[in-house]
Each structure stands twice: as C-alpha cells, then as structure tokens.
Scaffold this active site. Sequence first.
Site, PDB file in Angstrom:
ATOM      1  N   ARG A 122       0.986  -1.152   0.043  1.00 23.47           N
ATOM      2  CA  ARG A 122      -0.054  -0.096   0.023  1.00 23.47           C
ATOM      3  C   ARG A 122       0.831   1.168  -0.176  1.00 23.47           C
ATOM      4  NH1 ARG A 122      -4.999  -2.092   1.695  1.00 23.47           N
ATOM      5  NH2 ARG A 122      -5.990  -0.359   0.706  1.00 23.47           N
ATOM      6  N   GLN A 127      -1.071   2.980  -5.833  1.00 18.22           N
ATOM      7  CA  GLN A 127      -2.488   3.686  -5.540  1.00 18.22           C
ATOM      8  C   GLN A 127      -3.347   3.223  -6.831  1.00 18.22           C
ATOM      9  OE1 GLN A 127      -2.433   7.753  -4.328  1.00 18.22           O
ATOM     10  NE2 GLN A 127      -2.268   7.114  -2.322  1.00 18.22           N
ATOM     11  N   ASP A 130      -4.431  -0.384  -6.838  1.00 12.23           N
ATOM     12  CA  ASP A 130      -4.854  -0.741  -5.515  1.00 12.23           C
ATOM     13  C   ASP A 130      -6.242  -1.403  -5.568  1.00 12.23           C
ATOM     14  OD1 ASP A 130      -5.724  -1.236  -2.857  1.00 12.23           O
ATOM     15  OD2 ASP A 130      -4.959   0.617  -2.183  1.00 12.23           O
ATOM     16  N   SER A 133      -8.675  -0.810  -2.471  1.00  7.29           N
ATOM     17  CA  SER A 133      -9.237   0.440  -2.126  1.00  7.29           C
ATOM     18  C   SER A 133     -10.479   0.830  -3.140  1.00  7.29           C
ATOM     19  CB  SER A 133      -8.165   1.360  -2.346  1.00  7.29           C
ATOM     20  OG  SER A 133      -7.287   1.524  -1.138  1.00  7.29           O
ATOM     21  N   TYR A 226       0.357   4.529  13.218  1.00  6.19           N
ATOM     22  CA  TYR A 226      -0.323   3.419  13.356  1.00  6.19           C
ATOM     23  C   TYR A 226      -0.870   3.513  14.731  1.00  6.19           C
ATOM     24  CZ  TYR A 226       2.289   1.310   9.612  1.00  6.19           C
ATOM     25  OH  TYR A 226       2.793   1.113   8.507  1.00  6.19           O
TER      26      TYR A 226
END
Length: 369
Positions: A122, A127, A130, A133, A226
């Site tokens: 990721r 992107q 992906d 997503s 995170y």
Amino acid sequence: MAVEVLVLREAAAGEKRVAATPETVKKLLAAGARVQVEPGAGLAAGITDQAYLDAGAQAAGAAARAAAELVLCVQPPPAEAIAGLRQGATLVGVLQPQADEARAAALQARGIRAFPLERLPRTTRAQAMDVLSSQAGMAGYKAVLIAAQLAPRFFPMLTTAAGTIRPSKVLIVGAGVAGLQAIATARRLGAQVEGFDVRPETREQIESLGGKFLDLGVSAAGEGGYARQLTDEERAEQQRRLADHLKGIDVVVCTAAVPGRPAPKIVTAAMVAGMKPGSVIVDLAAETGGNCEATRPGETVEQGGVTVAGPLNLASMGAVHASEMYARNVYNFVALFLKDGALAFDWNDELLAKTAWPAAPEVAAAEAG
C-alpha cells in the site's frame, strides 16, 4: 510474437465483475498483447461480447486457457480450472492462495506465477493498482443503500403537513476507504452522520466529508501513524461508552477490516440488545467474520427488533463501475511487466516482488542470501 492474454469469465456464484473492459483491452493491445475474452465474461457488468470484439479482442475458444501466457481474473478460478491453464502461465487477480489448500496446490502443480493483488504493497506508487481500495469504495456506497432500504425511517429531515420528520442518526464504524465512502453516501442521503475509528488522525477525514468524529475518550494513537493496542482497561471503557452511544443510533454501518485476518469484533451482542427496536446494522466486514457478534455472513437476521445484515461481495452489486475501476487497476499492474509484446519481470521492483506468490526464485534466493 505477441503475448497471449486471456480474460476469464468469472465462475464464483454471484460474481458480476470482469477483469478487463474494452478500454483496458485497447491498452493491452497497444502494449503488444493478443487479447482473448471468454464469451459472456462482461455481460453482467454491462459489456457485450461485441464490445470486446470492437475494441480489438478475440473470442476465446476451448483451447484458450491452455495457450494463454497471462490470465486475468477477479476472483480465483476453481482448482480444476487452474489445472487446465498453461504450465508456467502468469495469473493476476484477487487470488487468496493461502485461503484454499486445493487452490494453492493447483497453482504450484502448474508452476503458475501468481500475483494476488490483495498482497500489493500500500504505497503511493501503487495507488493506481490498488484493487482493495477501489472495490472498498463501491462496497461502502452499497452498504449505506442497503441500510437505507432496511431502515423503517427516512434518512433526511423532512418538513411535511403531517409534521417534521427528524433525520436518521447514522454511525459508520471504521474510516478506511469503505468507511469514508459510507460517510459521504449517508450525508448525501441527508442523515446525521458520525464516524468512529480507533485512529484519532481520521478525525479530519471524517469531518471533511460532513461527518462528526465520535470521540469515546480513548486514544489508540501510536508511533508512525499506526494504532497501538489498547490495554484491557482502555478497551473496556471504550466498549462501555460505545454501548451507551449506540442506544441513540438508528443505523450502524460496520466497515473495519484487516486484510488476511478476521475482522475485529467491535459491536457486541450486548450492544445490539441495547439498541432501539427498528435500528439497523449493516456489517460490511461479514466476509471475514463481521465487526458485529450478531452478524451471520450472507444473511439478514433480526435480534430483539434490531435488523443485522451481513451482505457478501458488495462490490459486485455495482458491477459496471466496479469493473471499470478494477480493470484499470489490473492494467496498471500488468503494465509493470508487459512491454513491447513480452513479459519481463523486474524483481527489483517491490510491487512485483512483494505481490508475487509464491516468492519468485530470484526473490526467494535474495531473501535466503
């Protein structure tokens, strides 16, 4: 000679998406491929066989699977179909080889070079490839529409001759791609929307879409962006506050999922029991067990007057646009190794190296060294 590319017709029950569109077929042809599409592959996504032919593809015959060097799919083909593919072919799709021993064995027996796109790193560069997503966006959108259909109330505020109708209160659990799309969709339908996520940095994203960030007074902020693991005391306090808040909520859409792992249980059976009769929960995470303890994957059940829906493969419900996005994702990934009519894998490219399953010999040797 041009690379033989085959677009499969999906075999999974209820799957309506397709891995290539006429738009991406033209791009594959421009890259030097010869593209064959199995008859009927795109019909459920609104694409006729003739549309593929007009784009330059050919109709796949009975021998196409055994001849194709590169095979494109959405969901993994069954083991018996994999056994009929060309020895050493390349397969690209959401393959989940670790989820089925027979599938993994079939891939290895045929020497298939598999690229399960759910393993794609990721990163910013990835992107455009992906698929998780792009398909999550459709799933979040459809989940809210299902909730609106099941809810015994209007979503927007209405002023009528019979009095004023208050807007529904909607809570979206999880502020990933699916959750943010769900927030935006519920707002468009006129509901009062809140978003909840253990990551406090999602507040800005939720508020930018017109939602209100639900702050339960417990922060899971960790290092490097995170979320950290909550202590038992923090989790208990978070659960208590969430249970109290759900008593005033009309609709909950759960979207919290972790790729490759069971969905975290967030809404307990006790919370469901405390909600108002007529409330609705739509659990988008049902495929990996659900965020709600009352969820039954693939079913809609009622518990104490609360409707709990666990729909599966929501992206397929929007097959036209989901296929357009998925096909572009697939083409962008394939373009990493399909050039000038040949397949050339650069294992120094982390997008290829980390997506491949099993690890390519070159990568495995590097890791062993």
